[in-house]
Design an enzyme around this catalytic site. Structure first.
Site, PDB file in Angstrom:
ATOM      1  N   PRO A   1       0.790  -1.223   0.000  1.00  0.00           N
ATOM      2  CA  PRO A   1       0.000   0.000   0.000  1.00  0.00           C
ATOM      3  C   PRO A   1       0.831   1.287   0.000  1.00  0.00           C
ATOM      4  O   PRO A   1       1.878   1.357   0.635  1.00  0.00           O
ATOM      5  CB  PRO A   1      -0.822  -0.096   1.291  1.00  0.00           C
ATOM      6  CG  PRO A   1      -0.108  -1.087   2.133  1.00  0.00           C
ATOM      7  CD  PRO A   1       0.550  -2.048   1.190  1.00  0.00           C
ATOM      8  N   ASN A   2       0.317   2.243  -0.737  1.00  0.00           N
ATOM      9  CA  ASN A   2       0.860   3.611  -0.856  1.00  0.00           C
ATOM     10  C   ASN A   2       2.124   3.697  -1.707  1.00  0.00           C
ATOM     11  O   ASN A   2       2.598   4.797  -1.991  1.00  0.00           O
ATOM     12  CB  ASN A   2       1.127   4.233   0.536  1.00  0.00           C
ATOM     13  CG  ASN A   2      -0.138   4.314   1.376  1.00  0.00           C
ATOM     14  OD1 ASN A   2      -1.147   4.830   0.896  1.00  0.00           O
ATOM     15  ND2 ASN A   2      -0.112   3.791   2.572  1.00  0.00           N
TER      16      ASN A   2
ATOM     17  N   HIS B   1      12.517  -3.100   1.959  1.00  0.00           N
ATOM     18  CA  HIS B   1      12.039  -1.761   2.317  1.00  0.00           C
ATOM     19  C   HIS B   1      12.985  -0.722   1.743  1.00  0.00           C
ATOM     20  O   HIS B   1      14.213  -0.910   1.777  1.00  0.00           O
ATOM     21  CB  HIS B   1      11.970  -1.588   3.839  1.00  0.00           C
ATOM     22  CG  HIS B   1      11.048  -2.569   4.471  1.00  0.00           C
ATOM     23  ND1 HIS B   1       9.686  -2.443   4.423  1.00  0.00           N
ATOM     24  CD2 HIS B   1      11.297  -3.733   5.114  1.00  0.00           C
ATOM     25  CE1 HIS B   1       9.136  -3.482   5.027  1.00  0.00           C
ATOM     26  NE2 HIS B   1      10.090  -4.284   5.447  1.00  0.00           N
TER      27      HIS B   1
ATOM     28  N   GLU C   1      12.077  -9.924   1.895  1.00  0.00           N
ATOM     29  CA  GLU C   1      11.354  -8.724   2.347  1.00  0.00           C
ATOM     30  C   GLU C   1      12.204  -7.497   2.036  1.00  0.00           C
ATOM     31  O   GLU C   1      13.402  -7.483   2.344  1.00  0.00           O
ATOM     32  CB  GLU C   1      11.109  -8.840   3.854  1.00  0.00           C
ATOM     33  CG  GLU C   1      10.428  -7.629   4.455  1.00  0.00           C
ATOM     34  CD  GLU C   1      10.323  -7.719   5.978  1.00  0.00           C
ATOM     35  OE1 GLU C   1      10.547  -8.806   6.551  1.00  0.00           O
ATOM     36  OE2 GLU C   1      10.026  -6.671   6.586  1.00  0.00           O
TER      37      GLU C   1
ATOM     38  N   ALA D   1       3.169  -0.742   4.945  1.00  0.00           N
ATOM     39  CA  ALA D   1       2.679  -0.675   6.332  1.00  0.00           C
ATOM     40  C   ALA D   1       2.164  -2.023   6.835  1.00  0.00           C
ATOM     41  O   ALA D   1       2.162  -2.277   8.048  1.00  0.00           O
ATOM     42  CB  ALA D   1       1.592   0.387   6.448  1.00  0.00           C
TER      43      ALA D   1
ATOM     44  N   ARG E   1       5.259  10.968  -2.513  1.00  0.00           N
ATOM     45  CA  ARG E   1       4.925  10.713  -1.113  1.00  0.00           C
ATOM     46  C   ARG E   1       6.177  10.833  -0.230  1.00  0.00           C
ATOM     47  O   ARG E   1       7.182  10.167  -0.512  1.00  0.00           O
ATOM     48  CB  ARG E   1       4.398   9.274  -1.075  1.00  0.00           C
ATOM     49  CG  ARG E   1       4.363   8.655   0.256  1.00  0.00           C
ATOM     50  CD  ARG E   1       4.207   7.142   0.168  1.00  0.00           C
ATOM     51  NE  ARG E   1       4.011   6.651   1.506  1.00  0.00           N
ATOM     52  CZ  ARG E   1       4.386   5.453   1.936  1.00  0.00           C
ATOM     53  NH1 ARG E   1       4.944   4.600   1.119  1.00  0.00           N
ATOM     54  NH2 ARG E   1       4.180   5.111   3.173  1.00  0.00           N
TER      55      ARG E   1
ATOM     56  N   ASN F   1       7.591  -5.888  -0.816  1.00  0.00           N
ATOM     57  CA  ASN F   1       7.621  -4.750   0.097  1.00  0.00           C
ATOM     58  C   ASN F   1       6.191  -4.616   0.619  1.00  0.00           C
ATOM     59  O   ASN F   1       5.341  -4.030  -0.047  1.00  0.00           O
ATOM     60  CB  ASN F   1       8.067  -3.471  -0.608  1.00  0.00           C
ATOM     61  CG  ASN F   1       8.155  -2.298   0.364  1.00  0.00           C
ATOM     62  OD1 ASN F   1       7.660  -2.372   1.491  1.00  0.00           O
ATOM     63  ND2 ASN F   1       8.772  -1.207  -0.072  1.00  0.00           N
TER      64      ASN F   1
ATOM     65  N   ARG G   1      13.667   4.177  12.264  1.00  0.00           N
ATOM     66  CA  ARG G   1      12.537   5.106  12.190  1.00  0.00           C
ATOM     67  C   ARG G   1      11.687   4.977  13.466  1.00  0.00           C
ATOM     68  O   ARG G   1      12.202   4.646  14.517  1.00  0.00           O
ATOM     69  CB  ARG G   1      11.743   4.813  10.910  1.00  0.00           C
ATOM     70  CG  ARG G   1      12.581   5.069   9.646  1.00  0.00           C
ATOM     71  CD  ARG G   1      11.777   4.874   8.397  1.00  0.00           C
ATOM     72  NE  ARG G   1      10.666   5.817   8.323  1.00  0.00           N
ATOM     73  CZ  ARG G   1       9.635   5.678   7.477  1.00  0.00           C
ATOM     74  NH1 ARG G   1       9.600   4.640   6.639  1.00  0.00           N
ATOM     75  NH2 ARG G   1       8.652   6.558   7.459  1.00  0.00           N
TER      76      ARG G   1
ATOM     77  N   TYR H   1      11.355   8.635   1.139  1.00  0.00           N
ATOM     78  CA  TYR H   1      11.306   7.608   0.092  1.00  0.00           C
ATOM     79  C   TYR H   1      11.935   8.034  -1.237  1.00  0.00           C
ATOM     80  O   TYR H   1      12.001   7.236  -2.158  1.00  0.00           O
ATOM     81  CB  TYR H   1       9.850   7.168  -0.129  1.00  0.00           C
ATOM     82  CG  TYR H   1       9.236   6.567   1.117  1.00  0.00           C
ATOM     83  CD1 TYR H   1       9.749   5.402   1.673  1.00  0.00           C
ATOM     84  CD2 TYR H   1       8.148   7.178   1.750  1.00  0.00           C
ATOM     85  CE1 TYR H   1       9.198   4.854   2.830  1.00  0.00           C
ATOM     86  CE2 TYR H   1       7.589   6.637   2.900  1.00  0.00           C
ATOM     87  CZ  TYR H   1       8.116   5.477   3.436  1.00  0.00           C
ATOM     88  OH  TYR H   1       7.577   4.932   4.578  1.00  0.00           O
TER      89      TYR H   1
HETATM   90  C1  DQA Z   1       8.280   0.889   3.732  1.00  0.00           C
HETATM   91  C2  DQA Z   1       8.421   1.120   5.248  1.00  0.00           C
HETATM   92  C3  DQA Z   1       7.082   0.977   5.939  1.00  0.00           C
HETATM   93  O1  DQA Z   1       7.225   1.197   7.329  1.00  0.00           O
HETATM   94  C4  DQA Z   1       6.096   1.980   5.398  1.00  0.00           C
HETATM   95  O2  DQA Z   1       4.825   1.794   5.970  1.00  0.00           O
HETATM   96  C5  DQA Z   1       6.025   1.988   3.902  1.00  0.00           C
HETATM   97  C6  DQA Z   1       7.230   1.788   3.118  1.00  0.00           C
HETATM   98  C7  DQA Z   1       9.597   1.126   2.991  1.00  0.00           C
HETATM   99  O3  DQA Z   1       9.707   0.677   1.855  1.00  0.00           O
HETATM  100  O4  DQA Z   1      10.496   1.786   3.516  1.00  0.00           O
HETATM  101  O5  DQA Z   1       4.968   2.266   3.333  1.00  0.00           O
HETATM  102  O6  DQA Z   1       7.915  -0.473   3.531  1.00  0.00           O
END
Ligand code: DQA
Length: 150
Positions: free
Chosen positions: A10-11, A98, A96, A75, A18, A72, A105, A23
Protein backbone atom coordinates in the site's frame (compact mmCIF):
# COMPACT_ATOMS: atom_id res chain seq x y z
CA UNK A 1 14.03 -19.32 -16.52
CA UNK A 2 13.28 -18.87 -12.80
CA UNK A 3 10.23 -16.70 -12.16
CA UNK A 4 10.28 -13.85 -9.65
CA UNK A 5 7.07 -12.21 -8.45
CA UNK A 6 7.40 -8.69 -7.03
CA UNK A 7 4.63 -7.30 -4.82
CA UNK A 8 4.60 -3.64 -3.84
CA UNK A 9 2.17 -2.95 -1.01
CA UNK A 10 0.00 0.00 0.00
CA UNK A 11 0.86 3.61 -0.86
CA UNK A 12 3.88 2.62 -2.94
CA UNK A 13 1.95 3.74 -6.04
CA UNK A 14 2.63 7.26 -4.73
CA UNK A 15 6.43 6.89 -4.72
CA UNK A 16 8.08 10.04 -6.00
CA UNK A 17 5.28 12.22 -4.58
CA UNK A 18 4.93 10.71 -1.11
CA UNK A 19 7.21 11.76 1.80
CA UNK A 20 10.08 12.34 -0.60
CA UNK A 21 12.50 13.07 2.25
CA UNK A 22 12.04 9.44 3.33
CA UNK A 23 11.31 7.61 0.09
CA UNK A 24 13.06 9.74 -2.54
CA UNK A 25 11.78 11.22 -5.78
CA UNK A 26 11.93 8.15 -8.01
CA UNK A 27 8.65 6.59 -9.14
CA UNK A 28 7.52 2.99 -8.80
CA UNK A 29 7.55 2.67 -12.60
CA UNK A 30 11.26 3.59 -12.55
CA UNK A 31 11.96 0.91 -9.95
CA UNK A 32 10.04 -1.68 -11.97
CA UNK A 33 11.89 -0.87 -15.16
CA UNK A 34 15.32 -0.93 -13.44
CA UNK A 35 14.40 -4.31 -11.94
CA UNK A 36 13.34 -5.63 -15.33
CA UNK A 37 16.67 -4.56 -16.83
CA UNK A 38 18.67 -6.24 -14.04
CA UNK A 39 16.47 -9.36 -14.15
CA UNK A 40 17.23 -9.70 -17.87
CA UNK A 41 20.96 -9.51 -17.12
CA UNK A 42 20.63 -12.10 -14.34
CA UNK A 43 18.53 -14.48 -16.43
CA UNK A 44 15.41 -14.11 -14.30
CA UNK A 45 11.82 -13.67 -15.43
CA UNK A 46 10.05 -10.99 -13.43
CA UNK A 47 6.49 -9.83 -12.95
CA UNK A 48 5.62 -6.92 -10.70
CA UNK A 49 2.34 -5.68 -9.21
CA UNK A 50 1.25 -2.98 -6.78
CA UNK A 51 -1.88 -3.05 -4.69
CA UNK A 52 -3.28 -1.18 -1.74
CA UNK A 53 -5.33 -4.20 -0.70
CA UNK A 54 -4.23 -6.77 1.86
CA UNK A 55 -6.58 -9.35 0.31
CA UNK A 56 -5.01 -8.89 -3.14
CA UNK A 57 -1.55 -9.40 -1.66
CA UNK A 58 -2.68 -12.64 -0.02
CA UNK A 59 -4.31 -13.88 -3.25
CA UNK A 60 -1.12 -13.09 -5.20
CA UNK A 61 0.98 -15.02 -2.67
CA UNK A 62 -1.40 -18.00 -2.88
CA UNK A 63 -1.15 -18.03 -6.68
CA UNK A 64 2.16 -19.86 -6.75
CA UNK A 65 3.10 -19.07 -10.34
CA UNK A 66 6.59 -18.01 -9.16
CA UNK A 67 9.78 -19.54 -7.81
CA UNK A 68 10.62 -16.70 -5.44
CA UNK A 69 8.75 -13.70 -4.08
CA UNK A 70 10.18 -10.23 -3.45
CA UNK A 71 7.75 -8.23 -1.35
CA UNK A 72 7.62 -4.75 0.10
CA UNK A 73 4.53 -5.15 2.29
CA UNK A 74 4.80 -1.45 3.25
CA UNK A 75 2.68 -0.68 6.33
CA UNK A 76 1.28 -4.24 6.37
CA UNK A 77 4.79 -5.32 7.41
CA UNK A 78 4.00 -4.10 10.88
CA UNK A 79 0.39 -5.26 11.15
CA UNK A 80 -0.42 -8.25 8.97
CA UNK A 81 -0.45 -11.69 10.50
CA UNK A 82 -2.58 -12.69 7.48
CA UNK A 83 0.23 -11.91 5.03
CA UNK A 84 2.71 -13.68 7.29
CA UNK A 85 0.48 -16.76 7.36
CA UNK A 86 0.00 -16.70 3.57
CA UNK A 87 3.79 -16.77 3.11
CA UNK A 88 4.14 -19.61 5.62
CA UNK A 89 1.37 -21.53 3.83
CA UNK A 90 2.98 -21.61 0.39
CA UNK A 91 6.59 -22.38 1.36
CA UNK A 92 8.27 -20.41 -1.43
CA UNK A 93 11.40 -18.38 -0.68
CA UNK A 94 10.58 -14.76 0.14
CA UNK A 95 12.76 -11.65 0.36
CA UNK A 96 11.35 -8.72 2.35
CA UNK A 97 12.32 -5.31 1.00
CA UNK A 98 12.04 -1.76 2.32
CA UNK A 99 13.23 1.47 0.76
CA UNK A 100 13.83 3.11 4.13
CA UNK A 101 15.71 1.60 7.04
CA UNK A 102 12.74 0.56 9.17
CA UNK A 103 15.02 0.00 12.16
CA UNK A 104 16.01 3.63 12.48
CA UNK A 105 12.54 5.11 12.19
CA UNK A 106 9.54 5.14 14.55
CA UNK A 107 9.35 2.37 17.13
CA UNK A 108 6.21 0.87 15.52
CA UNK A 109 8.12 0.19 12.28
CA UNK A 110 10.84 -1.84 13.96
CA UNK A 111 8.77 -4.99 14.21
CA UNK A 112 8.08 -6.99 11.06
CA UNK A 113 5.59 -9.86 11.04
CA UNK A 114 7.11 -10.88 7.70
CA UNK A 115 10.77 -11.19 8.74
CA UNK A 116 10.40 -14.53 10.49
CA UNK A 117 8.95 -16.20 7.39
CA UNK A 118 11.37 -14.53 4.95
CA UNK A 119 14.79 -15.77 3.88
CA UNK A 120 16.01 -12.28 4.72
CA UNK A 121 15.21 -8.58 4.85
CA UNK A 122 16.83 -5.76 2.85
CA UNK A 123 16.07 -2.35 4.26
CA UNK A 124 17.41 1.15 3.84
CA UNK A 125 18.99 1.35 0.39
CA UNK A 126 16.20 3.21 -1.41
CA UNK A 127 15.42 1.70 -4.82
CA UNK A 128 18.75 -0.14 -4.46
CA UNK A 129 17.05 -2.41 -1.89
CA UNK A 130 15.09 -4.00 -4.74
CA UNK A 131 18.22 -4.46 -6.86
CA UNK A 132 20.02 -6.13 -3.96
CA UNK A 133 16.96 -8.35 -3.50
CA UNK A 134 17.16 -9.47 -7.13
CA UNK A 135 20.81 -10.39 -6.75
CA UNK A 136 19.99 -12.28 -3.56
CA UNK A 137 17.11 -14.00 -5.37
CA UNK A 138 19.44 -15.27 -8.06
CA UNK A 139 21.82 -16.65 -5.46
CA UNK A 140 19.03 -18.37 -3.52
CA UNK A 141 17.67 -19.97 -6.69
CA UNK A 142 21.10 -21.03 -7.97
CA UNK A 143 22.00 -22.57 -4.60
CA UNK A 144 18.77 -24.57 -4.72
CA UNK A 145 19.50 -26.10 -8.11
CA UNK A 146 20.38 -29.79 -7.78
CA UNK A 147 24.14 -30.19 -7.86
CA UNK A 148 25.37 -31.72 -11.11
CA UNK A 149 27.42 -34.90 -10.77
CA UNK A 150 31.07 -34.36 -11.82
C1 DQA B 1 8.28 0.89 3.73
C2 DQA B 1 8.42 1.12 5.25
C3 DQA B 1 7.08 0.98 5.94
O1 DQA B 1 7.22 1.20 7.33
C4 DQA B 1 6.10 1.98 5.40
O2 DQA B 1 4.83 1.79 5.97
C5 DQA B 1 6.02 1.99 3.90
C6 DQA B 1 7.23 1.79 3.12
C7 DQA B 1 9.60 1.13 2.99
O3 DQA B 1 9.71 0.68 1.85
O4 DQA B 1 10.50 1.79 3.52
O5 DQA B 1 4.97 2.27 3.33
O6 DQA B 1 7.92 -0.47 3.53
Amino acid sequence: MPKIKVIHGPNLNLLGKRETMVYGTGSLAEIDSAMKELADQLGLEISAMQTNSEADIIDAIHKTDYDLLIINPAAYTHTSIAIRDAIAAVSKPVIEVHLSNIHKREEFRRHSFIAEVAVGQISGFGPGSYMLALRAARKILMDREPQKKP
